[in-house]
Design a protein around this motif. Sequence first.
Motif, PDB file in Angstrom:
ATOM      1  N   LYS A 236     -30.237 -15.681 -11.991  1.00  0.00           N
ATOM      2  CA  LYS A 236     -31.641 -15.342 -12.230  1.00  0.00           C
ATOM      3  C   LYS A 236     -31.956 -13.965 -11.660  1.00  0.00           C
ATOM      4  N   LEU A 237     -30.919 -13.227 -11.296  1.00  0.00           N
ATOM      5  CA  LEU A 237     -31.132 -11.930 -10.660  1.00  0.00           C
ATOM      6  C   LEU A 237     -32.042 -10.999 -11.470  1.00  0.00           C
ATOM      7  N   PRO A 238     -31.807 -10.826 -12.788  1.00  0.00           N
ATOM      8  CA  PRO A 238     -32.682  -9.907 -13.535  1.00  0.00           C
ATOM      9  C   PRO A 238     -34.152 -10.332 -13.467  1.00  0.00           C
ATOM     10  N   LEU A 239     -34.407 -11.635 -13.571  1.00  0.00           N
ATOM     11  CA  LEU A 239     -35.787 -12.133 -13.508  1.00  0.00           C
ATOM     12  C   LEU A 239     -36.392 -11.918 -12.132  1.00  0.00           C
ATOM     13  N   ARG A 240     -35.571 -12.158 -11.114  1.00  0.00           N
ATOM     14  CA  ARG A 240     -36.085 -11.983  -9.753  1.00  0.00           C
ATOM     15  C   ARG A 240     -36.435 -10.527  -9.484  1.00  0.00           C
ATOM     16  N   LEU A 241     -35.576  -9.615  -9.956  1.00  0.00           N
ATOM     17  CA  LEU A 241     -35.856  -8.186  -9.766  1.00  0.00           C
ATOM     18  C   LEU A 241     -37.156  -7.809 -10.465  1.00  0.00           C
ATOM     19  N   MET A 242     -37.335  -8.346 -11.691  1.00  0.00           N
ATOM     20  CA  MET A 242     -38.525  -8.057 -12.471  1.00  0.00           C
ATOM     21  C   MET A 242     -39.772  -8.530 -11.721  1.00  0.00           C
ATOM     22  N   MET A 243     -39.679  -9.738 -11.192  1.00  0.00           N
ATOM     23  CA  MET A 243     -40.808 -10.316 -10.458  1.00  0.00           C
ATOM     24  C   MET A 243     -41.111  -9.483  -9.213  1.00  0.00           C
ATOM     25  N   LEU A 244     -40.045  -9.098  -8.512  1.00  0.00           N
ATOM     26  CA  LEU A 244     -40.195  -8.339  -7.278  1.00  0.00           C
ATOM     27  C   LEU A 244     -40.893  -7.006  -7.549  1.00  0.00           C
ATOM     28  N   PHE A 245     -40.433  -6.274  -8.579  1.00  0.00           N
ATOM     29  CA  PHE A 245     -41.008  -4.969  -8.886  1.00  0.00           C
ATOM     30  C   PHE A 245     -42.448  -5.096  -9.356  1.00  0.00           C
ATOM     31  N   SER A 246     -42.701  -6.059 -10.251  1.00  0.00           N
ATOM     32  CA  SER A 246     -44.068  -6.123 -10.769  1.00  0.00           C
ATOM     33  C   SER A 246     -45.029  -6.633  -9.704  1.00  0.00           C
ATOM     34  N   ALA A 247     -44.577  -7.594  -8.881  1.00  0.00           N
ATOM     35  CA  ALA A 247     -45.458  -8.085  -7.813  1.00  0.00           C
ATOM     36  C   ALA A 247     -45.716  -6.961  -6.811  1.00  0.00           C
ATOM     37  N   ILE A 281     -54.830   2.840 -14.296  1.00  0.00           N
ATOM     38  CA  ILE A 281     -53.717   2.630 -15.242  1.00  0.00           C
ATOM     39  C   ILE A 281     -52.580   1.875 -14.550  1.00  0.00           C
ATOM     40  N   PHE A 282     -52.257   2.329 -13.346  1.00  0.00           N
ATOM     41  CA  PHE A 282     -51.211   1.698 -12.546  1.00  0.00           C
ATOM     42  C   PHE A 282     -51.519   0.204 -12.360  1.00  0.00           C
ATOM     43  N   PHE A 283     -52.762  -0.079 -12.043  1.00  0.00           N
ATOM     44  CA  PHE A 283     -53.190  -1.462 -11.823  1.00  0.00           C
ATOM     45  C   PHE A 283     -53.034  -2.295 -13.102  1.00  0.00           C
ATOM     46  N   SER A 284     -53.518  -1.754 -14.233  1.00  0.00           N
ATOM     47  CA  SER A 284     -53.440  -2.542 -15.465  1.00  0.00           C
ATOM     48  C   SER A 284     -51.996  -2.755 -15.894  1.00  0.00           C
ATOM     49  N   LEU A 285     -51.164  -1.710 -15.703  1.00  0.00           N
ATOM     50  CA  LEU A 285     -49.752  -1.877 -16.065  1.00  0.00           C
ATOM     51  C   LEU A 285     -49.079  -2.941 -15.208  1.00  0.00           C
ATOM     52  N   SER A 286     -49.447  -3.009 -13.929  1.00  0.00           N
ATOM     53  CA  SER A 286     -48.856  -4.018 -13.042  1.00  0.00           C
ATOM     54  C   SER A 286     -49.247  -5.416 -13.489  1.00  0.00           C
ATOM     55  N   VAL A 287     -50.537  -5.564 -13.891  1.00  0.00           N
ATOM     56  CA  VAL A 287     -50.967  -6.878 -14.384  1.00  0.00           C
ATOM     57  C   VAL A 287     -50.133  -7.261 -15.615  1.00  0.00           C
ATOM     58  N   LEU A 288     -49.962  -6.268 -16.511  1.00  0.00           N
ATOM     59  CA  LEU A 288     -49.146  -6.512 -17.714  1.00  0.00           C
ATOM     60  C   LEU A 288     -47.728  -6.917 -17.335  1.00  0.00           C
ATOM     61  N   ALA A 289     -47.160  -6.192 -16.337  1.00  0.00           N
ATOM     62  CA  ALA A 289     -45.782  -6.455 -15.925  1.00  0.00           C
ATOM     63  C   ALA A 289     -45.642  -7.887 -15.410  1.00  0.00           C
ATOM     64  N   ILE A 290     -46.663  -8.350 -14.674  1.00  0.00           N
ATOM     65  CA  ILE A 290     -46.620  -9.727 -14.156  1.00  0.00           C
ATOM     66  C   ILE A 290     -46.589 -10.713 -15.328  1.00  0.00           C
ATOM     67  N   LEU A 295     -43.622 -14.399 -19.009  1.00  0.00           N
ATOM     68  CA  LEU A 295     -43.107 -14.646 -20.353  1.00  0.00           C
ATOM     69  C   LEU A 295     -41.576 -14.728 -20.342  1.00  0.00           C
ATOM     70  N   ALA A 296     -40.958 -13.776 -19.593  1.00  0.00           N
ATOM     71  CA  ALA A 296     -39.496 -13.754 -19.517  1.00  0.00           C
ATOM     72  C   ALA A 296     -38.976 -15.057 -18.903  1.00  0.00           C
ATOM     73  N   TYR A 297     -39.673 -15.543 -17.870  1.00  0.00           N
ATOM     74  CA  TYR A 297     -39.285 -16.817 -17.254  1.00  0.00           C
ATOM     75  C   TYR A 297     -39.341 -17.944 -18.280  1.00  0.00           C
ATOM     76  N   MET A 298     -40.458 -17.944 -19.057  1.00  0.00           N
ATOM     77  CA  MET A 298     -40.625 -19.020 -20.045  1.00  0.00           C
ATOM     78  C   MET A 298     -39.532 -18.948 -21.102  1.00  0.00           C
ATOM     79  N   VAL A 299     -39.237 -17.731 -21.563  1.00  0.00           N
ATOM     80  CA  VAL A 299     -38.194 -17.573 -22.585  1.00  0.00           C
ATOM     81  C   VAL A 299     -36.844 -18.009 -22.021  1.00  0.00           C
ATOM     82  N   SER A 300     -36.583 -17.623 -20.751  1.00  0.00           N
ATOM     83  CA  SER A 300     -35.277 -17.938 -20.172  1.00  0.00           C
ATOM     84  C   SER A 300     -35.084 -19.441 -20.007  1.00  0.00           C
ATOM     85  N   ARG A 301     -36.169 -20.173 -19.940  1.00  0.00           N
ATOM     86  CA  ARG A 301     -36.051 -21.636 -19.805  1.00  0.00           C
ATOM     87  C   ARG A 301     -35.850 -22.306 -21.158  1.00  0.00           C
TER      88      ARG A 301
END
Length: 321
Positions: A236-247, A281-290, A295-301
């Motif tokens: 789950k490393l790619p997902l965890r990295l994604m979560m870490l960066f967006s959070a 912009i930074f704030f809205s992009l972060s919300v999108l990233a979350i 979505l990525a978690y849901m797809v991966s399941r």
Amino acid sequence: MSLMADLLPCIVVAPVFQEESNIRDFVERLHKTISPGSELIIVDDGCTDQTVELLRHSAASIPRDELAIRLVTLSRNFGHQRAVIAGLEVAAKRARETTIDCISVIDADLQDRPEHIGDLLAAIENHDVAYAIRASRRESMMFRIGADIFYKALARWARSPVPPNAGTFSMMRTSVVDVMLDNVDENVFFPGLRAWVGFDQVSVPLDRDGRQHGESRVGLKGLIRLAVGALFGYSKLPLRLMMLFSAGSLALSALAVLTMTVLKLGGFVAVEGVPLLVVLIFFSLSVLAIFLTILAYMVSRNPSPVQTRALYVIAHEASLN
Ligand code: UDP
Ligand code: MG
């Protein structure tokens, strides 16, 4: 291995791609060491050199009851991992037709020593799987460092514990191979799949040689593709990295918005213009990233329910002796 005569026969699967300089030695060394009644399944993964001709020649001089040799020809080059699975499919079928219950996978470039098959057979006696871990390896420094990082990453993050330094070389009971064949997917990574199925597994430290002749057929590109596939398929490393960066970026931008609000309400400074825009912009992009991460978690399941294409195509199969 001296105990060999007392050991049971087994089915050996070896994928080959352009192994004209190794195939004769491989078959000869295997023949010398293996128990009578064993079978060798060579998977021709699209060879265009003399490998198959030389194999036919070697096989013709070996009595079938000592070592039955079978050639499985794939319709083109599908790559090491898929060739292994194709070989396992045929091996499981042969196991059902005979009384042999142990199936081994080995590389044909003599990096794995055929003489060690006896050690794996001895080790599997009270287990379901025996796999070689490299006690020593003669490979370039770069390769060793790369392999080390890859196996450590997998061991740390894989959903199933992929043992470090365990490669292809192994011995499995037919029932285990059947489960593996039922669960193989697009990201074929044989050591990962073998670890994933579980059962009673034992590791056997064995020395690993350098390739006898020629360059790696998998190559650096192939290894990187394999590493990426394994990290995506078994961790789950790619997902965890994604979560870490967006959070992280959401937390930072939320802090910035909060600070700006306090500054404005407190009547200190009003942040306006470009800086305000950047933070928003930074704030809205972060919300999108979350949301993307969720979505990525849901797809991966829910992996794709449609497996449209086969992993490999067996063009024909023939007995060579
Ligand atoms: N191999 C194969 N198809 C390929 C590449 C390799 O069947 O596309 C076989 C190759 O002939 C050898 C084994 O897989 O028997 C391992 O390949 P290689 O030695 O190139 O891998 P490495 O040891 O470099 O990881
Ligand atoms: Mg090799």
